[in-house]
Design an enzyme around this catalytic site. Structure first.
Site, PDB file in Angstrom:
ATOM      1  N   TYR A 289      -1.354  -3.548  -6.734  1.00 15.45           N
ATOM      2  CA  TYR A 289      -1.315  -4.474  -5.608  1.00 15.45           C
ATOM      3  C   TYR A 289      -2.173  -4.340  -4.685  1.00 15.45           C
ATOM      4  O   TYR A 289      -2.679  -3.200  -4.499  1.00 15.45           O
ATOM      5  CB  TYR A 289       0.356  -4.072  -4.974  1.00 15.45           C
ATOM      6  CG  TYR A 289       0.510  -4.937  -4.014  1.00 15.45           C
ATOM      7  CD1 TYR A 289       1.431  -6.065  -4.570  1.00 15.45           C
ATOM      8  CD2 TYR A 289       0.114  -4.715  -2.673  1.00 15.45           C
ATOM      9  CE1 TYR A 289       1.547  -7.117  -3.544  1.00 15.45           C
ATOM     10  CE2 TYR A 289       0.641  -5.570  -1.586  1.00 15.45           C
ATOM     11  CZ  TYR A 289       1.285  -6.885  -2.234  1.00 15.45           C
ATOM     12  OH  TYR A 289       1.499  -7.759  -1.185  1.00 15.45           O
TER      13      TYR A 289
ATOM     14  N   CYS B  57       0.670  -7.314  11.796  1.00 14.12           N
ATOM     15  CA  CYS B  57       0.924  -7.456  13.419  1.00 14.12           C
ATOM     16  C   CYS B  57       0.061  -8.495  13.844  1.00 14.12           C
ATOM     17  O   CYS B  57       0.214  -8.648  15.310  1.00 14.12           O
ATOM     18  CB  CYS B  57       0.660  -6.197  14.058  1.00 14.12           C
ATOM     19  SG  CYS B  57       1.835  -4.878  13.366  1.00 14.12           S
TER      20      CYS B  57
ATOM     21  N   ARG C 160       2.189 -12.161  -0.365  1.00 15.76           N
ATOM     22  CA  ARG C 160       1.091 -12.485   0.198  1.00 15.76           C
ATOM     23  C   ARG C 160       0.286 -13.847  -0.497  1.00 15.76           C
ATOM     24  O   ARG C 160       0.740 -14.235  -1.598  1.00 15.76           O
ATOM     25  CB  ARG C 160       0.159 -11.316  -0.007  1.00 15.76           C
ATOM     26  CG  ARG C 160       0.424 -10.297   0.707  1.00 15.76           C
ATOM     27  CD  ARG C 160      -0.722  -9.461   1.656  1.00 15.76           C
ATOM     28  NE  ARG C 160      -0.147  -8.685   2.486  1.00 15.76           N
ATOM     29  CZ  ARG C 160      -0.308  -8.205   3.505  1.00 15.76           C
ATOM     30  NH1 ARG C 160      -1.624  -8.672   3.967  1.00 15.76           N
ATOM     31  NH2 ARG C 160       0.085  -7.336   4.322  1.00 15.76           N
TER      32      ARG C 160
ATOM     33  N   ASP D 189      -9.313  -9.808   8.773  1.00 20.77           N
ATOM     34  CA  ASP D 189      -9.082  -8.429   8.598  1.00 20.77           C
ATOM     35  C   ASP D 189      -9.846  -7.490   9.036  1.00 20.77           C
ATOM     36  O   ASP D 189      -9.551  -6.274   9.267  1.00 20.77           O
ATOM     37  CB  ASP D 189      -8.259  -8.300   7.203  1.00 20.77           C
ATOM     38  CG  ASP D 189      -7.466  -7.088   6.777  1.00 20.77           C
ATOM     39  OD1 ASP D 189      -6.393  -7.041   7.668  1.00 20.77           O
ATOM     40  OD2 ASP D 189      -7.730  -6.505   5.937  1.00 20.77           O
TER      41      ASP D 189
ATOM     42  N   HIS E 265     -10.661  -2.428  11.303  1.00 26.15           N
ATOM     43  CA  HIS E 265      -9.598  -3.129  11.062  1.00 26.15           C
ATOM     44  C   HIS E 265      -9.487  -4.528  11.968  1.00 26.15           C
ATOM     45  O   HIS E 265      -8.431  -4.313  12.488  1.00 26.15           O
ATOM     46  CB  HIS E 265      -8.407  -2.275  10.847  1.00 26.15           C
ATOM     47  CG  HIS E 265      -7.085  -3.122  10.026  1.00 26.15           C
ATOM     48  ND1 HIS E 265      -5.918  -2.468  10.214  1.00 26.15           N
ATOM     49  CD2 HIS E 265      -7.158  -4.176   9.177  1.00 26.15           C
ATOM     50  CE1 HIS E 265      -5.092  -3.164   9.343  1.00 26.15           C
ATOM     51  NE2 HIS E 265      -5.625  -4.174   8.659  1.00 26.15           N
TER      52      HIS E 265
ATOM     53  N   LYS F 195      -9.588  -2.524   1.797  1.00 32.17           N
ATOM     54  CA  LYS F 195      -9.231  -1.252   2.433  1.00 32.17           C
ATOM     55  C   LYS F 195     -10.222  -0.117   1.939  1.00 32.17           C
ATOM     56  O   LYS F 195     -10.851   0.722   2.918  1.00 32.17           O
ATOM     57  CB  LYS F 195      -7.923  -1.017   2.445  1.00 32.17           C
ATOM     58  CG  LYS F 195      -7.016  -2.288   3.129  1.00 32.17           C
ATOM     59  CD  LYS F 195      -7.660  -2.554   4.395  1.00 32.17           C
ATOM     60  CE  LYS F 195      -6.990  -3.501   5.108  1.00 32.17           C
ATOM     61  NZ  LYS F 195      -5.843  -4.307   5.235  1.00 32.17           N
TER      62      LYS F 195
ATOM     63  N   SER G 276      -1.236  -3.485  10.517  1.00 36.36           N
ATOM     64  CA  SER G 276      -1.141  -4.447   9.219  1.00 36.36           C
ATOM     65  C   SER G 276       0.157  -5.282   9.568  1.00 36.36           C
ATOM     66  O   SER G 276       1.176  -4.742  10.009  1.00 36.36           O
ATOM     67  CB  SER G 276      -0.933  -3.405   7.990  1.00 36.36           C
ATOM     68  OG  SER G 276      -2.040  -2.789   7.489  1.00 36.36           O
TER      69      SER G 276
ATOM     70  N   ARG H 255       0.823  -1.169  -0.053  1.00 35.64           N
ATOM     71  CA  ARG H 255       0.023  -0.139   0.005  1.00 35.64           C
ATOM     72  C   ARG H 255       0.888   1.368  -0.026  1.00 35.64           C
ATOM     73  O   ARG H 255       1.921   1.288   0.488  1.00 35.64           O
ATOM     74  CB  ARG H 255      -0.866  -0.143   1.339  1.00 35.64           C
ATOM     75  CG  ARG H 255      -2.088  -0.851   1.317  1.00 35.64           C
ATOM     76  CD  ARG H 255      -2.890  -0.874   2.392  1.00 35.64           C
ATOM     77  NE  ARG H 255      -2.392  -1.139   3.308  1.00 35.64           N
ATOM     78  CZ  ARG H 255      -1.782  -0.415   4.528  1.00 35.64           C
ATOM     79  NH1 ARG H 255      -1.839   0.859   4.255  1.00 35.64           N
ATOM     80  NH2 ARG H 255      -0.932  -0.930   5.598  1.00 35.64           N
TER      81      ARG H 255
HETATM   82  P1  GTP Z   1      -2.320  -7.607   7.385  1.00 35.60           P
HETATM   83  O1  GTP Z   1      -2.560  -8.839   6.483  1.00 35.60           O
HETATM   84  O2  GTP Z   1      -1.105  -6.704   6.933  1.00 35.60           O
HETATM   85  O3  GTP Z   1      -3.278  -6.947   7.701  1.00 35.60           O
HETATM   86  O4  GTP Z   1      -1.438  -8.555   8.749  1.00 35.60           O
HETATM   87  P2  GTP Z   1      -1.921  -9.499   9.902  1.00 35.60           P
HETATM   88  O5  GTP Z   1      -2.108  -8.390  11.037  1.00 35.60           O
HETATM   89  O6  GTP Z   1      -3.122 -10.354   9.420  1.00 35.60           O
HETATM   90  O7  GTP Z   1      -0.538 -10.168  10.377  1.00 35.60           O
HETATM   91  P3  GTP Z   1      -0.443 -11.516  10.094  1.00 35.60           P
HETATM   92  O8  GTP Z   1      -1.071 -12.607  10.975  1.00 35.60           O
HETATM   93  O9  GTP Z   1      -0.057 -11.988   8.817  1.00 35.60           O
HETATM   94  O10 GTP Z   1       1.479 -11.671  10.896  1.00 35.60           O
HETATM   95  C1  GTP Z   1       2.289 -10.916  10.245  1.00 35.60           C
HETATM   96  C2  GTP Z   1       3.805 -11.226  10.588  1.00 35.60           C
HETATM   97  O11 GTP Z   1       3.858 -11.226  12.176  1.00 35.60           O
HETATM   98  C3  GTP Z   1       3.879 -12.660  10.081  1.00 35.60           C
HETATM   99  O12 GTP Z   1       5.139 -12.680   9.754  1.00 35.60           O
HETATM  100  C4  GTP Z   1       3.635 -13.532  11.415  1.00 35.60           C
HETATM  101  O13 GTP Z   1       4.632 -14.521  11.431  1.00 35.60           O
HETATM  102  C5  GTP Z   1       3.893 -12.391  12.445  1.00 35.60           C
HETATM  103  N1  GTP Z   1       3.343 -12.855  13.671  1.00 35.60           N
HETATM  104  C6  GTP Z   1       2.138 -13.140  13.782  1.00 35.60           C
HETATM  105  N2  GTP Z   1       1.865 -13.407  15.248  1.00 35.60           N
HETATM  106  C7  GTP Z   1       2.826 -13.290  15.978  1.00 35.60           C
HETATM  107  C8  GTP Z   1       2.945 -13.629  17.203  1.00 35.60           C
HETATM  108  O14 GTP Z   1       2.132 -13.887  18.260  1.00 35.60           O
HETATM  109  N3  GTP Z   1       4.455 -13.314  17.600  1.00 35.60           N
HETATM  110  C9  GTP Z   1       5.293 -13.245  16.789  1.00 35.60           C
HETATM  111  N4  GTP Z   1       6.532 -13.164  17.149  1.00 35.60           N
HETATM  112  N5  GTP Z   1       5.169 -12.953  15.319  1.00 35.60           N
HETATM  113  C10 GTP Z   1       3.666 -13.080  14.919  1.00 35.60           C
HETATM  114  C1  SPV Z   2      -2.944  -4.497   5.291  1.00 34.88           C
HETATM  115  O1  SPV Z   2      -2.048  -3.794   4.745  1.00 34.88           O
HETATM  116  O2  SPV Z   2      -3.554  -3.996   6.194  1.00 34.88           O
HETATM  117  C2  SPV Z   2      -3.424  -5.682   4.349  1.00 34.88           C
HETATM  118  C3  SPV Z   2      -2.813  -5.591   2.912  1.00 34.88           C
HETATM  119  O3  SPV Z   2      -4.355  -6.434   4.773  1.00 34.88           O
HETATM  120  S1  SPV Z   2      -3.718  -4.853   1.934  1.00 34.88           S
HETATM  121  O4  SPV Z   2      -4.842  -5.555   1.153  1.00 34.88           O
HETATM  122  O5  SPV Z   2      -2.595  -4.557   0.764  1.00 34.88           O
HETATM  123  O6  SPV Z   2      -4.113  -3.458   2.608  1.00 34.88           O
HETATM  124 MN    MN Z   3      -4.984  -5.892   7.111  1.00 37.87          MN
END
Ligand code: GTP
Ligand code: SPV
Ligand code: MN
Length: 587
Positions: free
Chosen positions: A197, A250, A366, A275, A226, A206, A248, A69
């Site tokens: 993207y 996290c 992704r 999400d 979110h 979003k 994002s 983004r």
């Molecule tokens: P978006 O799709 O961007 O909104 O991301 P998200 O909030 O869904 O995050 P996601 O669950 O994909 O995790 C993002 C990164 O953080 C990945 O590389 C995970 O492996 C890492 N991660 C997720 N949960 C944990 C956790 O509990 N501890 C640690 N250390 N890393 C984590």
């Molecule tokens: C985020 O960045 O929070 C995502 C990926 O879930 S995107 O769809 O690119 O915003």
């Molecule tokens: Mn997201």
């Protein structure tokens, strides 16, 4: 191609502006999907992955300048700039239209224009909303087919007289200098050009389900957030639903699909969304959540059988991978996936992998996959009224300061704690990674209006119900002096969810501190976990010195919203400052 004259007129107007060779109304069928894939395999947009091990899976490599983004190119265009607020980039609507329409002029020459009617939310839900995305990207069409409910039934919804959001998208020249993601909330319109993207291009996500929907939600009395949505089943079979907002990259997708560690026998997590959540007050006074999406657009790096087995079992078939690396067997690969690193890899840019040139998979690479493939997908995920939420959880990525978990004292304090969330930036957006920034409710990039008005809207729910969820804050990302994560995270996050559930049921104790209610280390079930008691105590400690500085920083940020900042938020800042200073004197 539609009985809706308004939609027909808009499609005509867009076609005369953009001059496509063909117009294709997307029906969402299997045959159409197959044809689009075939076309993209032929022109190199997609590469087929190993049919035996990854059936019906494809790899897309985006332009190396177009991998995340673009927050600095994302605008909220309202008549009054104050309505967009200091949290958004603003442009005058007339000026913004002129500026992007210039770029849209003739941009689809030699291309097909796809018209995608889509529905965000379950069929038959009073909370679902329609949109139409016009795009010149077949990649967008196939991703939208997974992420939203597209085609005939969505068009029926629109032709039935329901309003719809208009989203115009073109990849343009994929030139970062000619890239804009413009929102016109007063017109329920989005115009995005120059990127193919994710969140820049899949406009249902979003742009619609958060930026435009948050604006609509304020006027209509609901919330577009979110947030992931999950159900926690205890050993007696009782289910508690929670929604959680983390910025994002996290941890939302991971928490939404959590697999219980063996020591927590009988506990299970059910996935509703990973999400976005749309939350409405029910007649019973509770907050009910639906997931407007139908698929996951999830971060690949770090996903493995040990961190997120449910996810690995979801994405092995019928998935589109974007910017991951590829093995010599044509299997997708990324940093953190199971097994040893193969000696030969093709990196995300299609080159032989060379560690000198960075990771093999892009850090924001992704997968796109249907939610229904997830082994933990809840049988409540498509229920029209949604699920009743007992707890709202906020968090961020903080290597210091924020404790593992705390509970807010009440709704007003909870809204303040959510508004005060900060997090280290990630690869999900272009720009520096690892910078701490305020990210209220994990909505900094996504709130379609002035944050001060948004907090007032959140606070207003107190007037409307006495059965609102409890509010919690978590942080899985505290680091020790060596830079290692102190908390094991992933499946073990269930141990924190257990405390949250027990607090909701009135079963667990808590200790009051100036920042909120904390568990005693003994109240977190550490059975089967190799964690020193000192570590859990450190994860739950509130250092008044550090928090003194933190609250000063929060004050400075929130005060930047000026007179529009709700008095109830101001009162929380003042109370916490006073209590921290009292605890400093007591120490
Ligand atoms: P978006 O799709 O961007 O909104 O991301 P998200 O909030 O869904 O995050 P996601 O669950 O994909 O995790 C993002 C990164 O953080 C990945 O590389 C995970 O492996 C890492 N991660 C997720 N949960 C944990 C956790 O509990 N501890 C640690 N250390 N890393 C984590
Ligand atoms: C985020 O960045 O929070 C995502 C990926 O879930 S995107 O769809 O690119 O915003
Ligand atoms: Mn997201």
């Amino acid at each position: 191609m539609t009985k809706n004259p308004e939609l027909a007129a808009w499609v005509d107007a867009v076609a005369s502006l953009t001059k496509p060779d063909n117009i294709h109304w997307v029906d969402g069928s299997e045959t159409e999907y197959g044809d689009l894939i075939k076309g993209m395999l032929a022109d190199g947009t997609l590469e087929k992955l190993n049919e035996e091990t990854y059936p019906n899976c494809f790899l897309h490599r985006s332009d190396p300048n177009d991998v995340a983004r673009v927050e600095h190119l994302t605008f909220v265009c309202t008549t009054d700039s104050e309505d967009a607020g200091p949290n958004n980039n603003w442009m005058d609507p007339a000026e913004a239209h002129t500026k992007v329409d210039e770029l849209f002029k003739g941009c689809m020459r030699g291309r097909t224009m796809y018209v995608i009617p889509y529905l965000m939310g379950p069929y038959g839900s009073p909370f679902s909303r329609a949109g139409v995305e016009i795009t010149d990207s077949a990649y967008v069409v196939v991703n939208m087919r997974i992420m939203a409910r597209i085609g005939r039934r969505a068009l029926d919804h629109i032709e039935g007289g329901n309003s719809f959001v208009r989203g115009l998208h073109s990849v343009g020249e994929l030139d970062p200098e000619k890239r804009f993601v413009m929102h016109f909330p007063e017109e329920l319109m989005i115009k995005s050009i120059g990127s193919g993207y994710g969140g820049n291009a899949l406009l249902g996500k979003k742009c619609h389900a958060l930026r435009i929907a948050s604006w609509q939600a304020r006027t209509e009395g609901w919330l577009a957030e979110h947030m992931l949505i999950l159900g926690i089943e205890d050993p007696t079979g009782n289910k508690t639903y929670v929604a959680a907002a983390f910025p994002s990259a996290c941890g939302k997708t991971n928490l939404a699909m959590l697999v219980a560690p063996p020591a927590l026998d009988g506990w299970k997590v059910w996935t509703i969304g990973d999400d976005i959540a749309w939350l409405h007050l029910g007649e019973d006074g509770r907050l009910w959540a639906i997931n407007p999406e139908a698929g996951f657009f999830g971060v690949a790096p770090g996903t493995s059988l040990s961190t997120n087995a449910n996810c690995m079992h979801t994405l092995g078939r019928n998935a589109i991978y974007t910017n991951v690396a590829m093995t010599s067997d044509k299997e997708p690969w990324w940093e953190g996936i199971d097994g040893p690193k193969p000696s030969e890899l093709i990196d995300w840019q299609g080159r032989p992998h060379d560690v000198e040139k960075g990771p093999a998979a892009h850090p924001n690479s992704r997968f796109t996959v249907a939610a229904s493939q997830c082994p933990s997908y809840s049988d409540q995920a498509n229920v029209p009224q949604g699920v009743p939420i007992s707890a709202l959880i906020f968090g961020g990525r903080r290597s210091a300061v924020a404790p593992l978990v705390f509970e807010a004292l009440d709704w007003e304090h909870g809204v303040f704690t959510a508004a005060a969330v900060a997090s280290e930036t990630t690869a999900a957006a272009t720009g520096k990674v690892g910078q701490v920034r305020r990210d209220p409710m994990a909505m900094k990039p996504f709130c379609g209006y002035n944050f001060a008005d948004y907090w007032a809207h959140w606070l207003s729910f107190k007037e409307r119900s006495e059965k609102l969820p409890k509010i919690f804050n978590v942080n899985w990302f505290r680091k020790d002096a060596n830079g290692s994560f102190m908390w094991p995270g992933f499946g073990d996050n269930l141990r924190v969810l257990q405390w949250i559930v027990e607090r909701c049921q009135g079963k667990a104790d808590a200790i009051k501190s100036p920042i909120g209610l904390l568990p005693d280390g003994k109240d977190i079930d550490l059975n089967g976990l190799d964690l020193e008691p000192e570590t859990i105590d450190a994860l739950l400690a509130i250092d008044p010195e550090i928090w003194h500085t933190e609250v000063e920083d929060i004050d400075e940020y929130l005060s930047s919203f000026g007179d529009r900042l709700p008095g109830a938020i101001r009162a929380q800042i003042d109370r916490i400052k006073r209590e921290i200073s009292e605890s400093q004197h007591a120490a």
